[in-house]
Design a protein around this motif. Structure first.
Motif: not given
Length: 334
Positions: A134-136, A196-200, A214-222, A256-258
């Motif tokens: 939940x935290x991310x 899948x973390x790391x996808x654009x 506004x848009x917010x991104x978390x790269x580490x959590x995808x 993605x993860x199909x």
């Protein structure tokens, strides 16, 4: 003796658990039970048993009862309570596993929750509750404004995912019919999980009756979240139709993860999920499944994909929960 010293604290914990249950029933008889009576007694009983949630799940499974660790955690925290017939049946076995009197935990549930509109209005979950971590999600949502989202009822939603010949995700189109439950409602929220973390990250584009705030991104959590701001604030009872798309960069398109999973934190009257595969790259198998807030799979059935690569699934009066479709590719191709 060492053995006696070990058993005495356990006896004390069991006495505490039994006392907690007895106090709850004495203090809040019949239908006047406190909202925390059940989770408090369950937590005490679990502590008294000395068993981890994984071990409790294992012992229940040995009895032929399927309850996820997530559901057990939700029950003891008070975030959920067992209400479905399968969950109530499992609760009787849980009492035995924990060593408490038969019927003692069930008695603390009180009367069933109301159904119909009252139930619908009270069944909204926090958005982050739909993710295992939940935290991310919670931290991401703090970076945008979705204060009026809780005053919107989702009457209908239509999602369409386009899958490219290279098996990557091209586009997700979203169409929502929303109704305001109070004056001044001006936005909803979108949260998208890359799986899948790391996808654009996809580009989010407004199509009808809205703009992207506004848009917010978390790269580490995808994860990516965005404000979907309505063109015109709504008065109570007003409805609107909003459309937006998530466009993945390509080709080549990232895979993605199909699967496609729509998370609903509140009930929706109608949900349509449409999939469009490239006719040159059709999946070998496609199925839908639904997951309830207790992390239990409640539906699983095959979804047909025609020669043109088209498939769809429909849900009525669904949620809260996850409505998902997954697919497998032919084994003789990469």
């Amino acid at each position: 003796m060492a053995g006696g010293a070990t058993r005495e604290p356990v006896r004390e914990l069991h006495r505490a658990a039994t006392g907690e249950i007895r106090r709850a029933l004495t203090t809040h008889p019949a239908d006047g039970l406190a909202a925390d009576a059940f989770p408090t007694a369950l937590r005490t009983a679990i502590q008294a048993s000395g068993l981890s949630l994984d071990r409790i799940q294992y012992r229940l499974r040995a009895r032929g009862v399927s309850v996820s660790v997530t559901a057990l955690s939700y029950w003891q925290s008070g975030r959920r309570r067992p209400e479905r017939a399968e969950s109530l049946a499992a609760l009787g076995h849980l009492e035995s596993v924990l060593g408490v009197a038969p019927g003692s935990l069930i008695a603390l549930l009180g009367p069933p929750r109301p159904r119909g509109r009252v139930q619908r209005e009270s069944s909204r979950l926090p958005i982050e509750a739909l993710w295992p971590e939940r935290e991310p999600v919670s931290n991401l949502l703090k970076r945008i404004d979705f204060t009026t989202e809780t005053a919107l009822t989702k009457l209908s939603q239509h999602d369409r995912m386009d899958v490219a010949a290279d098996r990557g995700e091209k586009r997700i189109s979203v169409r929502q019919v929303l109704r305001a439950e109070r004056d001044g409602v001006d936005r909803t929220v979108m949260v998208y999980d890359l799986e899948r973390i790391g996808r654009p990250f996809p580009e989010i584009t407004a199509q009808q009756s809205c703009r992207i705030g506004r848009i917010a991104r978390d790269e580490a959590a995808g994860l990516i979240a965005a404000e979907i701001v309505l063109d015109t604030p709504l008065a109570r009872g007003d409805t609107t139709i909003v459309e937006y798309t998530l466009n993945h960069p390509g080709p080549p398109y990232s895979r993605g993860d199909d699967s496609y999973c729509r998370k609903f934190n509140t009930p929706v009257r109608e949900f349509v999920l449409e999939l469009r595969f490239d006719p040159k790259a059709l999946p070998a198998y496609c199925e839908l499944y639904t997951v309830d807030p207790e992390d239990q799979t409640t539906t699983r059935r095959k979804v047909e994909v025609n020669a043109a690569g088209e498939a769809h699934a429909v849900a009525l009066d669904f949620g809260p929960g996850n409505f998902c479709v997954r697919w497998d590719w032919p084994r003789d191709t990469p």
